[in-house]
Every structure is written in C-alpha cells, then in structure tokens.
Design a protein around this motif. Structure first.
Motif, PDB file in Angstrom:
ATOM      1  N   UNK A  94      -0.798  -2.122  -6.583  1.00 45.34           N
ATOM      2  CA  UNK A  94      -0.247  -1.735  -4.833  1.00 45.34           C
ATOM      3  C   UNK A  94      -1.627  -0.356  -4.656  1.00 45.34           C
ATOM      4  N   UNK A  95      -2.179  -1.092  -3.092  1.00 42.75           N
ATOM      5  CA  UNK A  95      -2.871   0.082  -2.818  1.00 42.75           C
ATOM      6  C   UNK A  95      -3.009   1.215  -2.908  1.00 42.75           C
ATOM      7  N   UNK A  96      -3.453   2.237  -3.400  1.00 39.31           N
ATOM      8  CA  UNK A  96      -3.707   3.824  -2.995  1.00 39.31           C
ATOM      9  C   UNK A  96      -4.395   4.771  -2.409  1.00 39.31           C
ATOM     10  N   UNK A  97      -3.676   5.779  -1.080  1.00 36.17           N
ATOM     11  CA  UNK A  97      -4.496   6.018  -0.695  1.00 36.17           C
ATOM     12  C   UNK A  97      -4.122   7.249  -0.411  1.00 36.17           C
ATOM     13  N   UNK A  98      -4.880   8.427  -1.239  1.00 39.28           N
ATOM     14  CA  UNK A  98      -4.440   9.481  -1.037  1.00 39.28           C
ATOM     15  C   UNK A  98      -5.316  10.646   0.302  1.00 39.28           C
ATOM     16  N   UNK A  99      -4.719  11.251   0.142  1.00 36.76           N
ATOM     17  CA  UNK A  99      -5.139  12.615   2.268  1.00 36.76           C
ATOM     18  C   UNK A  99      -5.146  13.185   1.462  1.00 36.76           C
ATOM     19  N   UNK A 100      -6.209  14.135   1.608  1.00 40.68           N
ATOM     20  CA  UNK A 100      -5.362  16.334   1.602  1.00 40.68           C
ATOM     21  C   UNK A 100      -5.617  16.243   3.251  1.00 40.68           C
ATOM     22  N   UNK A 101      -4.825  17.131   2.776  1.00 37.70           N
ATOM     23  CA  UNK A 101      -4.724  17.357   3.997  1.00 37.70           C
ATOM     24  C   UNK A 101      -4.857  19.139   4.104  1.00 37.70           C
ATOM     25  N   UNK A 102      -6.042  20.372   5.116  1.00 38.05           N
ATOM     26  CA  UNK A 102      -5.680  21.197   5.350  1.00 38.05           C
ATOM     27  C   UNK A 102      -5.381  22.597   5.727  1.00 38.05           C
TER      28      UNK A 102
ATOM     29  N   UNK B 130       0.977  -1.220   0.398  1.00 31.10           N
ATOM     30  CA  UNK B 130      -0.215  -0.064   0.050  1.00 31.10           C
ATOM     31  C   UNK B 130       0.790   0.981  -0.386  1.00 31.10           C
ATOM     32  N   UNK B 131       0.802   2.203  -0.782  1.00 28.43           N
ATOM     33  CA  UNK B 131       1.368   3.412  -0.214  1.00 28.43           C
ATOM     34  C   UNK B 131      -0.081   4.896   0.048  1.00 28.43           C
ATOM     35  N   UNK B 132       0.580   5.614   0.290  1.00 28.51           N
ATOM     36  CA  UNK B 132      -0.039   6.625   1.333  1.00 28.51           C
ATOM     37  C   UNK B 132       0.913   7.699   1.156  1.00 28.51           C
ATOM     38  N   UNK B 133      -0.317   8.535   0.460  1.00 28.46           N
ATOM     39  CA  UNK B 133       0.101   9.662   0.017  1.00 28.46           C
ATOM     40  C   UNK B 133      -0.434  11.371   0.328  1.00 28.46           C
ATOM     41  N   UNK B 134       0.690  11.815   1.487  1.00 30.18           N
ATOM     42  CA  UNK B 134      -0.568  12.500   2.298  1.00 30.18           C
ATOM     43  C   UNK B 134      -0.071  14.210   1.271  1.00 30.18           C
ATOM     44  N   UNK B 135      -1.291  14.829   0.934  1.00 35.72           N
ATOM     45  CA  UNK B 135      -0.950  16.183  -0.019  1.00 35.72           C
ATOM     46  C   UNK B 135      -1.008  17.325   0.517  1.00 35.72           C
ATOM     47  N   UNK B 136      -0.424  18.188   0.611  1.00 37.40           N
ATOM     48  CA  UNK B 136       0.006  19.544   1.402  1.00 37.40           C
ATOM     49  C   UNK B 136      -0.624  20.981   0.405  1.00 37.40           C
TER      50      UNK B 136
END
Length: 331
Positions: A171-179, A144-150
C-alpha cells in the motif's frame, strides 16, 4: 486535500498545504489508466463516510467538530457511483470524512468502490487514531493510505508502524504533518462579487476535491455541507441546483458534468467560503468552549483580511479600469 506525489510506493510528506493540481480531460495527461476514451476523466473524486470525527480540530474545512454524528448509507454510495461510473473515471477514489475509520461498514464501502471501478486506485484519508483496529481486509482493499498528523493527537500506530504495514500489504503511504489550517468556512456572506470570483479562481479545493453526495456531483465538499454549517449560525441556506449535477434521471449527465467542471462561475456556496485564501491559523484541538468560540468568530474580519490580499486597492482598480478602456479603443 493533499496528495502524495512521490514516485515510490512509500512516501512521507511534510507540507502544510497541497500544490495546485492542474486537471486535463485526456487520460494520458491525467494519468487515468483504466478509463475508456469516451468517459470524462479527473484526477480524483471523493466520498465522505462520516460527517463527525474522533478529534476536534479548529478551522476544520468539513466543520466536523461542530456537526452531528452521521454515517453515510452504503446503498446511496452504490447507487450514486454506479450512475457516475457510466460517464466518469478518475485516478483516485478518495474515502474521507469526518473520520472514515469510524464507519462500522467501512470495508463494505471499500469493496463496493472496488467492484464499481470508478477509479484506478482507492485512497483512504484518516487521522490514523483507529488504524490499529483495522483488519487485514482493510489493507488488502486499499491502494493508498494518507495519514494526517496533528499536534497533540496520539496514535497507537506511529509512522514506522504505518510504513511497516503498508510495505507488508503493498500500500502506498503518505504522511502529512499539519501545524496550521487555512480558515475556509465563514458565517457571514461575502457580498462583493469580485472577491467571490477572486477567491474561487485561487481555490485549490474546487479543482482537487470533487465530491459525490446525496445523488449529486459537486466541485468541492464545502458545497455539500454549507446548509449544515450555516444552520449552526441560524442562517437558512438552500443549495441551488447549479451548485452540483444530478446523477440520476439525467440522460445528459456527461454533458452536464463537462459544462459544470468547465465553468468559471463560482458556486452559491462560495459566498460563504474563503477557499484556499483564508488566513492560516495555528492548529489546535477544541473543547466545548472552544467550539462555541469558533461559532462566534467574526466572519467580516476574515473577509476583510482576504480582500486586502486578493483585491487591488480602490485607486488602483480605477486605474486598471481606465487602462482596459483605453486598450479596447485601440484599432
């Protein structure tokens, strides 16, 4: 840390905070499939490859913009996880930072994590800035890949590029938007024990982010970095043995882990942390001036803000105590 929970191998998450994960000991309810029945199981365990980062986020829970450049040692990783694997198994081994992609031996850590078999899956948490440099072996070694987006942080590989690479390598993908970030670390000690307990009871990190560091197992990463964080403020903090569990020379390791994870008592480090209850601050990148300003922030003001939200007013506290006493006297 947030977790991708979608059933498909590809998912995009847009959420400022993670849901509380309720943990259970038995393998079936945690979804831990590779653990012998006699091992302690948890949803995840994480390991920080670097204390530093290549971006500078205000209110980073790992204090990475303020800490010195430091890389984890592969032999320590191997020794610690081989010891832990004797009694423990998790659904995920999370490789975190700082920024883990900065570590020159990243692939060696991933291979060792795979060999030791401490978890069903290996997950890398990254800001994605260096993903374009990752060789094929990186993609083959992770599940898995977890990408934190800022906001304002540029990546060579955009969301679609990441999705394409993950599809190619299954590969499982998680993309998280942080505000926003929830402000956790504070420089002033919380002297009200009721508030420390209230913060601990509400803390997601203590249940979601179990951590291995320096030959010990910790409930959360804040406990591992508290000495370094407070040293920046001129405060000496020695982490007591009760804040973690020794992994080596410990014949009662599994029993100690069970007691430690089952305890409702806050850690000593919790007296300098707001956990998941800190105020949300707008995400921004810091320059040197901003880092200095962060160090000078008023910890007492943050404590007072959390106390107003978590503790009942003083008059109500007296009333509640009276009700409890009356209930105790009932036959």
């Amino acid at each position: 840390m947030p977790v991708s929970t979608a059933p498909s191998r590809q998912s995009i998450v847009d959420s400022p905070s993670s849901a509380v994960l309720v943990e259970h000991q038995d393998n079936a309810r945690t979804g831990v499939t590779g653990a012998p029945a006699n091992k302690l199981t948890r949803l995840s365990v994480e390991y920080s490859l670097t204390e530093h980062c290549n971006i500078s986020c205000h209110a980073c829970a790992h204090a990475s913009p303020l800490l010195a450049k430091k890389f984890a040692d592969l032999s320590d990783f191997t020794r610690d996880f081989e010891a832990l694997a004797e009694v423990f198994h998790s659904r995920e081994l999370r490789i975190v930072g700082g920024e883990p992609l900065l570590h020159p031996a990243l692939l060696a850590f991933l291979r060792e994590g795979r060999r030791i078999g401490i978890a069903d899956t290996i997950v890398v948490y990254t800001n994605g800035v260096l993903l374009h440099r990752m060789p094929d072996d990186f993609w083959r070694l992770i599940d898995k890949l977890h990408v934190s987006v800022y906001p304002g942080v540029r990546r060579r590989l955009d969301d679609e590029d990441c999705a394409r690479l993950c599809r190619t390598h299954d590969v499982e993908l998680g993309i998280e938007q942080f505000r926003t970030f929830d402000q956790a670390l504070i420089s002033k000690r919380i002297d009200d024990h009721r508030l420390v307990k209230a913060i601990y009871r509400a803390c997601h990190t203590a249940t979601e982010c179990h951590t291995v560091h320096g030959g010990r197992f910790y409930k959360c990463p804040m406990a591992t970095l508290m000495s370094s964080w407070l040293a920046l403020h001129g405060t000496r903090f020695e982490s007591p043995a009760t804040d973690g569990v020794a992994l080596h020379g410990n014949p009662a390791l599994q029993r100690d882990l069970e007691r430690y994870l089952g305890s409702a008592a806050p850690l000593a480090a919790c007296s300098y942390c707001l956990g998941s209850s800190g105020p949300a601050v707008t995400h921004r990148q810091l320059d040197n001036t901003g880092c200095s300003a962060w160090l000078e922030e008023d910890g007492q003001a943050l404590i007072d803000d959390v106390a107003r939200r978590l503790l009942p007013p003083r008059g109500l506290r007296s009333t509640l105590r009276g009700v409890k006493e009356l209930l105790k006297g009932r036959p």
